[in-house]
Design a protein around this motif. Structure first.
Motif, PDB file in Angstrom:
ATOM      1  N   MET A 184       0.840  -1.205   0.000  1.00  0.00           N
ATOM      2  CA  MET A 184       0.000   0.000   0.000  1.00  0.00           C
ATOM      3  C   MET A 184       0.875   1.254   0.000  1.00  0.00           C
ATOM      4  O   MET A 184       1.828   1.342   0.774  1.00  0.00           O
ATOM      5  N   GLU A 209       1.350   4.662   3.270  1.00  0.00           N
ATOM      6  CA  GLU A 209       0.731   4.067   4.455  1.00  0.00           C
ATOM      7  C   GLU A 209       0.943   4.945   5.700  1.00  0.00           C
ATOM      8  O   GLU A 209       0.013   5.215   6.447  1.00  0.00           O
ATOM      9  N   LYS A 210       2.198   5.362   5.897  1.00  0.00           N
ATOM     10  CA  LYS A 210       2.488   6.168   7.090  1.00  0.00           C
ATOM     11  C   LYS A 210       1.810   7.545   6.994  1.00  0.00           C
ATOM     12  O   LYS A 210       1.262   8.045   7.980  1.00  0.00           O
ATOM     13  N   GLU A 211       1.860   8.135   5.792  1.00  0.00           N
ATOM     14  CA  GLU A 211       1.233   9.451   5.609  1.00  0.00           C
ATOM     15  C   GLU A 211      -0.257   9.389   5.951  1.00  0.00           C
ATOM     16  O   GLU A 211      -0.811  10.270   6.605  1.00  0.00           O
ATOM     17  N   LEU A 212      -0.905   8.313   5.488  1.00  0.00           N
ATOM     18  CA  LEU A 212      -2.341   8.152   5.742  1.00  0.00           C
ATOM     19  C   LEU A 212      -2.618   8.038   7.241  1.00  0.00           C
ATOM     20  O   LEU A 212      -3.501   8.709   7.782  1.00  0.00           O
ATOM     21  N   LYS A 213      -1.818   7.210   7.899  1.00  0.00           N
ATOM     22  CA  LYS A 213      -2.018   6.986   9.341  1.00  0.00           C
ATOM     23  C   LYS A 213      -1.825   8.293  10.123  1.00  0.00           C
ATOM     24  O   LYS A 213      -2.638   8.644  10.985  1.00  0.00           O
ATOM     25  N   VAL A 227      -3.096  11.813  -0.883  1.00  0.00           N
ATOM     26  CA  VAL A 227      -3.786  11.359   0.325  1.00  0.00           C
ATOM     27  C   VAL A 227      -4.774  12.453   0.738  1.00  0.00           C
ATOM     28  O   VAL A 227      -4.442  13.634   0.695  1.00  0.00           O
ATOM     29  N   VAL A 267      -6.536   7.245  -0.569  1.00  0.00           N
ATOM     30  CA  VAL A 267      -5.185   7.283  -1.122  1.00  0.00           C
ATOM     31  C   VAL A 267      -5.344   7.086  -2.632  1.00  0.00           C
ATOM     32  O   VAL A 267      -6.134   6.240  -3.058  1.00  0.00           O
ATOM     33  N   GLU A 322      -6.301   3.794  -4.562  1.00  0.00           N
ATOM     34  CA  GLU A 322      -6.632   2.736  -3.601  1.00  0.00           C
ATOM     35  C   GLU A 322      -8.028   2.858  -2.992  1.00  0.00           C
ATOM     36  O   GLU A 322      -8.346   2.197  -2.011  1.00  0.00           O
TER      37      GLU A 322
END
Ligand SMILES: Nc1ncnc2c1ncn2[C@@H]1O[C@H](COP(=O)(O)O)[C@@H](OP(=O)(O)O)[C@H]1O
Ligand SMILES: [Mg+2]
Length: 354
Positions: free
Chosen positions: A1, A4-8, A161, A198, A201
């Motif tokens: 994915m 991932e970190k940016e989304l979290k 994002v 994202v 996705e």
């Protein structure tokens, strides 16, 4: 994915900031802050911007931020500044690990002011730039209606994002869209959602309650087979989008229902989850340039949910030319399968006026 970190980080930071805005509103609702006093929105706005930028800078120190607010007036208003600081330093998620990921609470009032001022990027087509609106729909926030905490990451001018915290939208996707949902919703069980997407996705929704982020599912726009049955949504403020033009376009399309009026990017979220179908933003003032922080997250979330978003001329929103969308006029956001039909009606109504 990807991202991932940016989304979290974005999800957690928006959740933490949303808690802060809710606690400010709760004070107002209790009457500790008078009805006429506009300071709740100022407190919420500055506080949320500080929390979110601090989280971004902790995790991605090189990234730039285009934030709606800056702290110069706050630096002169010591009393207001310390009021905001008291809230900011105490705003935590219910999950300690998540707070740790965000870099913990800010250490000093000065750190808070500096974090607010770090939202000064000029934007543009190069590098990693976040667009932040700490309280979108200020008017909605003040009247207990819809508002949103909005954050998006752009890479080389393209939105990758997007996250929208909507504390007053219902958790249940199937609840019909209503204008007064916000007033009924503040701090009640069953309300408060976080939208995220994202690029490539898809889009998701999850409950935003008590600062815990769990559960959730992917969302998609409604497949509208008969445009006359579509639910339209528009701004509450007559100065932000032309209600007369909206009504004429609705008539041309044969839409029979009344448009649902709500503040903020909650409109984008509502279209993305299929609670609303058509969001039109129709220019009132020819010279007004839309701000990127009012659209970046919503644009991606609707497109990832199967919608299409353009301006009134059918052009994609261009986030790569600075803090505003000066190349675009207005917004047309709909499920992809009816976009051409809606855009045609928009064109016919608006061109007749020039
Ligand atoms: N003349 C205008 N035309 C369109 N949008 C405007 C406007 N003046 C202000 N706005 C923007 O409209 C946003 C609210 O949109 P909506 O009507 O969809 O709730 C405001 O965000 P803020 O509330 O963050 O200031 C502000 O940036
Ligand atoms: Mg805004």
């Amino acid at each position: 994915m990807a991202f991932e970190k940016e989304l979290k980080v974005a999800q957690l930071a928006v959740a933490r900031a949303s808690i802060l805005t809710k606690s400010v509103f709760a004070e107002k609702a209790k009457g500790t802050i008078s009805k006429e006093d506009k300071s709740p929105v100022t407190i919420g706005d500055y506080g949320a911007q500080a929390l979110i930028i601090a989280a971004i800078k902790h995790n991605f120190p090189e990234d730039e931020v285009v934030g709606e607010e800056e702290a110069s007036t706050l630096r002169e208003q010591k009393e207001l500044s310390s009021k905001i600081w008291n809230l900011v330093k105490d705003t935590k998620l219910s999950d300690e690990d998540s707070d740790t990921m965000l870099g913990g609470p800010l250490k000093t009032e000065d750190d808070m002011l500096n974090a607010i001022d770090a939202g000064n990027s000029a934007g543009g087509a190069k590098g990693r730039i976040w667009a932040l609106d700490p309280i979108d729909g200020t008017k909605g926030f003040l009247r207990g209606g819809q508002y949103a905490v909005c954050l998006a990451l752009m890479v080389d001018g393209d939105v990758k994002v997007g996250v929208l915290g909507c504390p007053n939208l219902p958790i249940d996707d199937s609840e019909p869209l209503k204008e007064d949902m916000g007033a009924a919703a503040t701090d009640k069980e069953g309300y408060g959602v976080l939208f995220s997407a994202v690029q490539g996705e898809g889009a998701r929704i999850q409950p935003l309650t008590r600062g815990a982020l769990s559960g959730g599912h992917s969302i998609s726009v409604k497949k509208v087979t008969d445009v006359t049955q579509a639910v339209m949504c528009e701004s509450v403020e007559a100065g932000h989008s032309s209600k007369g033009d909206n009504a004429e376009i609705a008539q041309k399309l044969g839409v029979t229902g009344k448009p649902v009026q709500m503040d903020s990017q909650a409109k984008y979220g509502s279209v993305a989850r299929g609670a609303g179908d058509i969001y039109l933003r129709l220019p009132v003032r020819k010279d007004y340039q839309e701000k990127i922080w009012d659209h970046a997250a919503g644009d991606l979330i609707v497109r990832e949910a199967g919608g299409q978003v353009t301006d009134i001329h059918g052009n994609r929103l261009n986030f790569s030319i600075g803090r505003t969308l000066r190349d675009n006029k207005g917004v047309v956001a709909t499920p992809a399968n009816i976009h051409a039909q809606v855009l045609k009606a928009v064109g016919e109504v608006l061109s007749a006026k020039i």
